[in-house]
Design a protein around this motif. Structure first.
Motif, mmCIF file in Angstrom:
data_model
loop_
_atom_site.group_PDB
_atom_site.id
_atom_site.type_symbol
_atom_site.label_atom_id
_atom_site.label_comp_id
_atom_site.label_asym_id
_atom_site.label_seq_id
_atom_site.Cartn_x
_atom_site.Cartn_y
_atom_site.Cartn_z
ATOM 1 N N THR A 176 10.862 49.174 -15.869
ATOM 2 C CA THR A 176 12.020 48.498 -15.128
ATOM 3 C C THR A 176 12.044 49.242 -13.720
ATOM 4 O O THR A 176 12.560 50.240 -13.521
ATOM 5 C CB THR A 176 13.073 48.216 -16.194
ATOM 6 O OG1 THR A 176 12.578 47.707 -17.240
ATOM 7 C CG2 THR A 176 14.204 47.310 -15.244
ATOM 8 N N GLU A 179 15.740 48.677 -8.794
ATOM 9 C CA GLU A 179 16.287 47.686 -7.810
ATOM 10 C C GLU A 179 15.277 46.675 -7.916
ATOM 11 O O GLU A 179 14.072 46.932 -8.081
ATOM 12 C CB GLU A 179 16.317 48.264 -6.596
ATOM 13 C CG GLU A 179 17.479 49.474 -6.166
ATOM 14 C CD GLU A 179 17.246 49.814 -4.736
ATOM 15 O OE1 GLU A 179 16.786 49.303 -3.812
ATOM 16 O OE2 GLU A 179 17.580 51.155 -4.679
ATOM 17 N N SER A 180 15.690 45.276 -7.411
ATOM 18 C CA SER A 180 14.737 44.312 -7.504
ATOM 19 C C SER A 180 13.642 44.559 -6.445
ATOM 20 O O SER A 180 13.704 45.303 -5.285
ATOM 21 C CB SER A 180 15.361 43.136 -7.149
ATOM 22 O OG SER A 180 14.180 42.293 -6.872
ATOM 23 N N ASP A 182 11.724 42.193 -5.384
ATOM 24 C CA ASP A 182 11.631 40.972 -4.946
ATOM 25 C C ASP A 182 12.241 40.837 -3.623
ATOM 26 O O ASP A 182 12.761 39.915 -3.139
ATOM 27 C CB ASP A 182 11.911 39.915 -5.631
ATOM 28 C CG ASP A 182 11.470 38.567 -5.319
ATOM 29 O OD1 ASP A 182 10.383 38.319 -4.720
ATOM 30 O OD2 ASP A 182 12.376 37.567 -5.266
ATOM 31 N N ARG A 183 11.960 41.871 -2.478
ATOM 32 C CA ARG A 183 12.447 41.913 -1.331
ATOM 33 C C ARG A 183 11.684 42.688 -0.569
ATOM 34 O O ARG A 183 10.888 43.364 -0.927
ATOM 35 C CB ARG A 183 13.797 42.260 -1.270
ATOM 36 C CG ARG A 183 14.022 43.865 -1.629
ATOM 37 C CD ARG A 183 15.585 43.992 -1.698
ATOM 38 N NE ARG A 183 15.936 45.711 -1.633
ATOM 39 C CZ ARG A 183 15.924 46.266 -0.567
ATOM 40 N NH1 ARG A 183 15.856 45.648 0.606
ATOM 41 N NH2 ARG A 183 16.201 47.695 -0.642
ATOM 42 N N ASN A 225 3.647 43.689 -0.806
ATOM 43 C CA ASN A 225 4.188 44.127 -1.995
ATOM 44 C C ASN A 225 4.099 45.674 -2.044
ATOM 45 O O ASN A 225 3.088 46.118 -1.469
ATOM 46 C CB ASN A 225 3.398 43.313 -3.102
ATOM 47 C CG ASN A 225 3.667 41.886 -3.075
ATOM 48 O OD1 ASN A 225 2.895 40.887 -3.298
ATOM 49 N ND2 ASN A 225 5.161 41.786 -3.150
#
Length: 276
Positions: A176, A179-180, A182-183, A225
């Motif tokens: 995991t 932090e996300s 997706d940015r 990405n």
DNA sequence: GCGACAG
DNA sequence: ATCTTGTCGC
């Protein structure tokens, strides 16, 4: 170079349970801490600018190894032709290619998430066997410690050869992000990946690797990405990320990996003819 | 049964 | 990984 731990050579005839048991032994023998024969700061390809960067000049003597030469960095990648794996290794010193080698071996088992090294490992070891020189470190395509049993392909290859390795993957297998992801992250950024319940051999919350932004668009809405980097063997998570960034040269993939990738395609085209 | 996972 | 045209951006 030769295999240092014959007992860990990937054997495709093992049952799934036996393969997983072997991976636990490999993870146990793996060293996820720095044990390198060189100073990572001296890789000096071009790299992504970082606030911790030092100014240094690489000598370009090409072939001959002298005490203060930049380390030999290997990039490894595979391509497939029918049921054969082509493994290509490219060796660089200070950003210059000094040697290349490859091997072609049948892919004994299909791709199974978590057991990749049993499909591609034989070809990789054969390619290293064909290499004249011994690398100081190798970047292997795929995960290292970011793996269900902390024994991804970079770890398997590293421990078997007792060679420092870094796993470089394009997507996250497990774990995991702190932090996300997706940015849009700026070039040089890194986000720690922590073990979770999917990583059976590590305490949850262990830092097992990082999402590393080796490249990013500046004046655009679009974004690249991050790469997923993790320790293979004899490197810490922080150093693994440092190495990936030091080898970056304007592209998402580190230079050794990019060159191994294109070399594998080159060899694949030739091997394609020699088919029955 | 559902979810989910490098190359 | 592999099979592929067009399309976007620098």
């Amino acid at each position: 170079m030769q295999v240092a731990r014959p007992e860990f050579v990937p054997d495709a005839s093992l049952s799934r349970e036996e393969m997983e048991a072997l991976q636990r032994e490999i993870a146990d023998a793996a060293v996820f801490a720095d044990d390198l024969p060189f100073d990572p700061d001296r890789i000096c390809g071009d790299g992504v600018a970082t606030d911790t960067d030092q100014t240094s000049l690489a000598d370009v003597d090409g072939d001959i190894t002298s005490a203060d030469d930049p380390p030999l960095v290997a990039g490894v990648d595979q391509a497939f032709v029918d049921d054969h794996a082509v493994s290509a290794v490219v060796l660089l010193r200070g950003g210059e290619v000094v040697e290349r080698a490859y091997a072609v071996e049948p892919a004994a088992i299909p791709y199974i998430p978590g057991l990749l090294s049993f499909r591609e490992g034989t070809a990789i070891l054969a390619a290293f066997d064909a290499l004249e020189r011994e690398p100081d470190i190798a970047l292997v395509d795929g995960s290292g410690r970011i793996h269900f049993r902390e024994a991804g392909i970079a770890t398997h290859v590293g421990v078997t050869l007792d060679l420092p390795t870094v796993g470089v993957a394009k997507s996250l297998l497990c774990g995991t992000p702190r932090e996300s992801l997706d940015r849009k992250l700026p070039a040089g950024a890194r986000v720690a990946i922590e073990s979770d319940a999917d990583v059976e051999t590590a305490e949850p919350g262990t830092h097992i690797g990082d999402a590393v932004q080796t490249r990013q668009f500046e004046n655009s809405e679009r974004y690249v990405n991050p790469l997923i980097v993790s320790p293979g063997h004899r490197v810490s998570a922080d150093t693994a990320a440092d190495v990936a960034l030091a080898c970056a040269d304007g592209y998402k993939l580190p230079e050794p990996t990019r060159l191994a990738d294109s070399y594998a395609d080159e060899v694949k085209a030739e091997v394609r003819e020699e088919l029955d």
